[in-house]
Structures are given as structure tokens and as C-alpha cells.
Enzyme design. Structure first.
Site, short mmCIF file in Angstrom:
data_model
loop_
_atom_site.label_atom_id
_atom_site.label_comp_id
_atom_site.label_asym_id
_atom_site.label_seq_id
_atom_site.Cartn_x
_atom_site.Cartn_y
_atom_site.Cartn_z
N ARG A 77 0.84 -1.21 0.00
CA ARG A 77 0.00 0.00 0.00
C ARG A 77 0.87 1.25 0.00
O ARG A 77 0.63 2.21 -0.72
CB ARG A 77 -0.89 0.02 1.25
CG ARG A 77 -2.01 -1.00 1.20
CD ARG A 77 -2.89 -0.91 2.45
NE ARG A 77 -3.74 -2.08 2.49
CZ ARG A 77 -3.78 -2.98 3.48
NH1 ARG A 77 -3.02 -2.82 4.55
NH2 ARG A 77 -4.57 -4.02 3.40
N PHE A 79 -11.84 -4.41 -5.77
CA PHE A 79 -11.70 -5.39 -4.70
C PHE A 79 -11.12 -4.65 -3.49
O PHE A 79 -10.11 -5.03 -2.91
CB PHE A 79 -10.78 -6.56 -5.10
CG PHE A 79 -11.15 -7.21 -6.40
CD1 PHE A 79 -12.15 -8.18 -6.44
CD2 PHE A 79 -10.51 -6.87 -7.59
CE1 PHE A 79 -12.49 -8.80 -7.65
CE2 PHE A 79 -10.85 -7.48 -8.80
CZ PHE A 79 -11.83 -8.44 -8.83
N ASP A 87 -16.41 -3.19 -4.48
CA ASP A 87 -16.30 -4.46 -3.76
C ASP A 87 -17.70 -5.05 -3.68
O ASP A 87 -18.68 -4.33 -3.52
CB ASP A 87 -15.74 -4.27 -2.34
CG ASP A 87 -15.19 -5.57 -1.77
OD1 ASP A 87 -13.95 -5.71 -1.71
OD2 ASP A 87 -15.99 -6.47 -1.42
N ALA A 117 -16.77 -6.74 -9.47
CA ALA A 117 -15.76 -5.88 -10.08
C ALA A 117 -15.73 -6.10 -11.59
O ALA A 117 -15.48 -5.15 -12.35
CB ALA A 117 -14.39 -6.19 -9.49
N ASP A 127 -6.89 -5.92 -6.54
CA ASP A 127 -6.43 -6.83 -5.48
C ASP A 127 -7.50 -7.90 -5.23
O ASP A 127 -8.13 -7.92 -4.18
CB ASP A 127 -6.16 -6.01 -4.20
CG ASP A 127 -5.57 -6.86 -3.08
OD1 ASP A 127 -5.03 -7.94 -3.38
OD2 ASP A 127 -5.66 -6.44 -1.92
N CYS A 183 -3.04 -13.30 -4.98
CA CYS A 183 -2.68 -13.93 -3.70
C CYS A 183 -2.90 -15.44 -3.77
O CYS A 183 -3.05 -16.10 -2.75
CB CYS A 183 -3.46 -13.30 -2.54
SG CYS A 183 -5.24 -13.45 -2.72
N1 SAH Z 1 -7.52 -4.61 -1.23
C1 SAH Z 1 -8.08 -5.03 0.04
C2 SAH Z 1 -8.18 -6.52 0.18
C3 SAH Z 1 -8.97 -7.21 -0.91
S1 SAH Z 1 -9.49 -8.82 -0.50
C4 SAH Z 1 -7.28 -4.41 1.18
O1 SAH Z 1 -6.21 -3.85 0.95
O2 SAH Z 1 -7.74 -4.50 2.31
C5 SAH Z 1 -10.57 -9.16 -1.80
C6 SAH Z 1 -11.90 -8.44 -1.79
O3 SAH Z 1 -12.58 -8.77 -2.99
C7 SAH Z 1 -12.85 -8.79 -0.66
O4 SAH Z 1 -13.19 -7.62 0.01
C8 SAH Z 1 -14.09 -9.38 -1.33
O5 SAH Z 1 -15.30 -8.96 -0.73
C9 SAH Z 1 -13.98 -8.82 -2.73
N2 SAH Z 1 -14.55 -9.62 -3.82
C10 SAH Z 1 -14.47 -10.94 -4.04
N3 SAH Z 1 -14.98 -11.26 -5.25
C11 SAH Z 1 -15.38 -10.10 -5.81
C12 SAH Z 1 -15.98 -9.75 -7.06
N4 SAH Z 1 -16.23 -10.69 -7.99
N5 SAH Z 1 -16.26 -8.46 -7.31
C13 SAH Z 1 -16.00 -7.50 -6.39
N6 SAH Z 1 -15.42 -7.77 -5.19
C14 SAH Z 1 -15.13 -9.05 -4.91
#
Ligand code: SAH
Length: 401
Positions: free
Chosen positions: A216, A233, A255, A285, A305, A345
Site C-alpha cells: 500500500r 476489490f 467491492d 468488479a 487486489d 494472492c
Molecule cells: N484490497 C483489500 C483486500 C482485498 S481482498 C485491502 O487492501 O484491504 C478481496 C476483496 O474482494 C474482498 O473484500 C471481497 O469482498 C472482494 N470480492 C471478491 N470477489 C469479488 C468480485 N467478484 N467483485 C468484487 N469484489 C469481490
């Protein structure tokens, strides 16, 4: 009880061929008796030579996880405690400024010689995940000792994940020790000077994605004042908070979790970031990116992410397509001279594979991208050289040329 492997673990000179802690069902020739879930077994190779002591998992394809390769180190209470102590000390003895946070991963499973155990510290509180039958059996001992050595006020368990089903341990009543009634909901943690609201009881995983701390900061160092940022995300908007801190003037968070976006809104308030244009999209997303494309919207800095698209090795191909699609969409949206900070990840998608996928996306986008920065895992999520699966987080900062 003994497990006999199909092959030899040792070279002619007597040195060990393998120090990987996982024993798959397919590599086992025979088992003496019927060890129960989480019981300690001795692992012997095809020649009957001692390999290590392991925790047994009767229903997982990872049938046993080696805790100790030393015949004199039986995984008893004493060994477990010394491993815990070592893990905690590794983090607490870091030079000031290395973590730059009051929160960190204190135990990272196999990387800390404790397969199946994760302990995260959030301020004065600990959150633990007991992910294998072996760790589940020892959880009271682990929780009480972790509390004692950390000086934390309380520890709660958040083992609510799919992997426990594969282990055949399912759901059990979550453990809690210490003064749990004193845990603020949400709890405010500090990371690189920014404040984040974390729900230890209800957030995803153990509450917050601690593993992106360094990325970050690094990613936001490329954000210049006035940039329009898209945080895809976003979860609770941690990248977005850094982006606003770096001068972004217009920020869009996507998200699928509405509750995560609500916390993101609170996070901006907690950091006094009221005078910035914000848009929250609680949707897929993939769908949001397609809509941006159809409406010719563009962004100067895009963060991607996503969750683990490839939870197992078998799902890597399908995951590769998802990574390719989402990155292709972003590559089409990013403005001239803009950036994309893109992450994976999934430990099954190795760094080189991820880079190859980025090449496929770039090719289809018809634009030229360069990698100007690589991303990895922070020091509290160490990568064990004998356990490559521990290297799971990778990413690139791509710049349009
Ligand atoms: N970038 C964040 C962590 C992301 S974790 C940070 O720094 O804290 C991944 C995220 O993707 C989760 O919050 C989950 O709710 C979301 N997610 C999972 N599948 C998704 C989709 N198809 N579209 C949008 N969000 C999604």
C-alpha cells in the site's frame, strides 16, 4: 504410530532430499494402526529411516504435516511453546520502523514451523485460526501461551474457513481467552500513520489484510496529487486511504461486500479525509469494469487486489482466465501515462505465471505496459524456502507507455 512413505527421503551421502513439511496421501505406502485426527505420528521413508514427526489428518489429501525433522524434538507442549516464542520474537525484535504498525501476523503457519496455525495481532488483541486437526487439538494451550508471551489482553478464534472442512474438523465453538469483553467493535488500528477500523469478530479472514501493508505504501508513492483512482476489490478501502493520503482527488471503490464499503466510508472519516470525491460500488468488479468501459470512463491509477482465484493447484487454469480478464479490462480503462497496481494472492499462480498472464492481457489490450515495481509479502509473512507455497502474494505496478 508410524507412517511409511513410498520413496527414500535421503541421498546416498545421508543428507535429506526433502524438507517440505507436507506428506500427501499418494506418497504413503502404509500406516501402522489408525491414528486419529491431529495425533502425532512418526514418518519413516521406504528404507525405514526416520523422516520426522507429523500431525496426522485422516480426511485431508495432505495426510500429515511434519512439525519436526529432528528425532530428539518430539512435538510436545515444550516444542510448540518454543516455536511460538520464536515466532513472536521474530516480529517483536524487528528494528523500529520495519513494521510501522501496531498490527502484524505473529504466526504464519508452515513458515514459522507451525503448520495450520495463524495468529494475527491487532493492537492489544490476538486473532487465531486453527486450520488443521493437529493445531485444533492444541488450541487451548496455544491460545493461553500466546496471550502470556504477547501481553495481549485477549485472544479470539476466527477459524471459520473452508479449509477446516477438508480437514474434517468442521465448525466448533470458537475459543476465546482473556478479557474479550474489552475488545472494541470496531477496533481502530494504525498502519504507516493511517487509521483503520477493523471488526475482529465479523471482518473477512481475521479482520484486515495485513499482508498488503508494504505494498500500500509502495504503490501510493506513485500517486500524484489530482489523480483519479479506482480501487477494485477494495474491501475496507485500505489502498484508497493511502491513495487519498498521497493526494488522489477522486476515488472509486468497488467491492461486492456492502458491509466492507460501509467500513471504508468510516475509514475515510477516521482519517479526516472528507474533502475528496468518493464513489462506492457494491457489485461485481468484473461487471463494474465492463460498465466503465462501455461509458468510456478512465482512471489514472487502478488497484486490482482480487481474492484468491486459484485456491488449489487444480484451479490454476480457470484462475488464469479470471486474472487475464480483469487485468485486460483495467488495461483498457487506464489513462495515458497511468498505472495499474495488480496483485494475485493465489500461491498456485507463481510469480512468473502471473507475469505471463499480464503479457496476455497487455497483448489483447493493444497497449504497451512496463513493470515499474514488483510487489511481494512483508516480513511478518515470511517465505520459507522449503515451503514454496508460503510465497503467495505477488504483484506488479504496470505503467502505460
Ligand atoms: N484490497 C483489500 C483486500 C482485498 S481482498 C485491502 O487492501 O484491504 C478481496 C476483496 O474482494 C474482498 O473484500 C471481497 O469482498 C472482494 N470480492 C471478491 N470477489 C469479488 C468480485 N467478484 N467483485 C468484487 N469484489 C469481490
Amino acid at each position: 504410530m508410524n507412517i511409511y512413505l513410498q520413496r527414500s527421503f535421503f541421498k546416498k551421502d545421508g543428507s535429506r532430499k526433502i524438507t517440505h513439511p507436507w506428506i500427501f496421501q499418494s506418497s504413503i505406502k502404509s500406516i501402522d494402526g489408525t491414528p486419529g485426527p491431529g495425533e502425532v505420528v512418526s514418518v519413516l521413508d521406504s528404507a525405514g529411516t526416520f523422516v520426522g514427526y507429523a500431525h496426522f489428518s485422516p480426511s485431508s489429501s495432505i495426510r500429515a504435516r511434519i512439525i519436526s525433522f529432528d528425532k530428539d524434538q518430539y512435538p510436545d507442549e515444550k516444542l510448540l511453546k518454543s516455536r511460538l516464542l520464536q515466532s513472536f520474537q521474530m516480529r517483536t525484535s524487528l528494528p523500529t520502523g520495519t513494521l510501522n504498525s501496531d498490527s502484524a501476523r505473529m504466526v504464519f503457519g508452515e513458515s514459522d514451523g507451525l503448520p495450520g496455525l495463524v495468529i494475527d495481532k491487532y493492537g492489544k488483541f490476538l486473532v487465531a485460526q486453527f486450520l488443521t486437526a493437529g493445531m485444533d487439538r492444541m488450541k487451548e494451550l496455544i491460545a493461553n501461551f500466546a496471550l502470556e508471551i504477547s501481553g495481549a489482553e485477549a485472544l479470539i478464534e476466527r477459524s471459520d474457513c473452508e479449509i477446516r472442512k477438508l480437514e474434517g474438523i468442521g465448525d466448533s465453538k470458537p475459543l476465546s481467552v482473556g478479557k474479550t469483553e474489552g475488545i472494541p467493535e470496531p477496533l481502530v488500528i494504525t498502519e504507516n500513520g493511517y487509521k483503520f477500523n477493523v471488526s475482529l469478530a465479523g471482518g473477512q479472514k481475521t479482520g484486515f489484510y495485513l499482508d498488503q501493508r508494504v505494498n500500500r505504501k509502495l504503490a501510493s508513492s506513485f500517486i500524484s496529487p489530482g489523480m483519479r483512482v479506482l480501487d477494485c476489490f477494495s474491501y475496507t478501502g485500505a489502498f484508497s486511504v493511502y491513495a487519498v493520503g498521497a493526494g488522489a482527488s477522486d476515488i472509486t471503490l468497488v467491492d461486492e461486500s456492502k458491509s466492507a464499503l460501509d467500513i471504508a466510508e468510516t475509514n475515510f472519516k477516521t482519517n479526516g479525509m472528507d474533502n475528496v470525491k468518493k464513489e462506492y460500488i457494491a457489485d461485481s468488479a468484473f461487471k463494474a469494469l465492463r460498465e466503465f468501459r462501455d461509458r468510456n470512463r478512465s482512471f489514472d491509477f487502478i488497484i486490482l487486489d482480487p481474492p484468491k482465484f486459484a485456491p488449489t493447484k487444480a484451479s490454476v487454469d480457470r484462475a488464469a482466465r479470471a486474472y487475464k480478464d480483469v487485468n485486460l479490462l483495467a488495461m483498457k480503462l487506464v489513462s495515458a501515462n497511468g498505472f495499474i497496481a495488480t496483485f494475485s494472492c493465489s500461491s498456485g499462480v507463481e510469480r512468473e505465471k502471473f507475469r505471463e498472464i499480464m503479457c496476455w492481457s497487455a497483448e489483447d489490450s493493444g497497449r504497451d505496459f512496463h513493470i515499474v515495481q514488483s510487489f511481494s509479502q512483508p516480513v511478518d509473512h515470511p517465505i520459507s524456502l522449503s515451503f514454496p507455497e508460503s510465497e503467495y502474494l505477488k504483484g506488479f505496478l504496470l505503467k502505460v507507455y
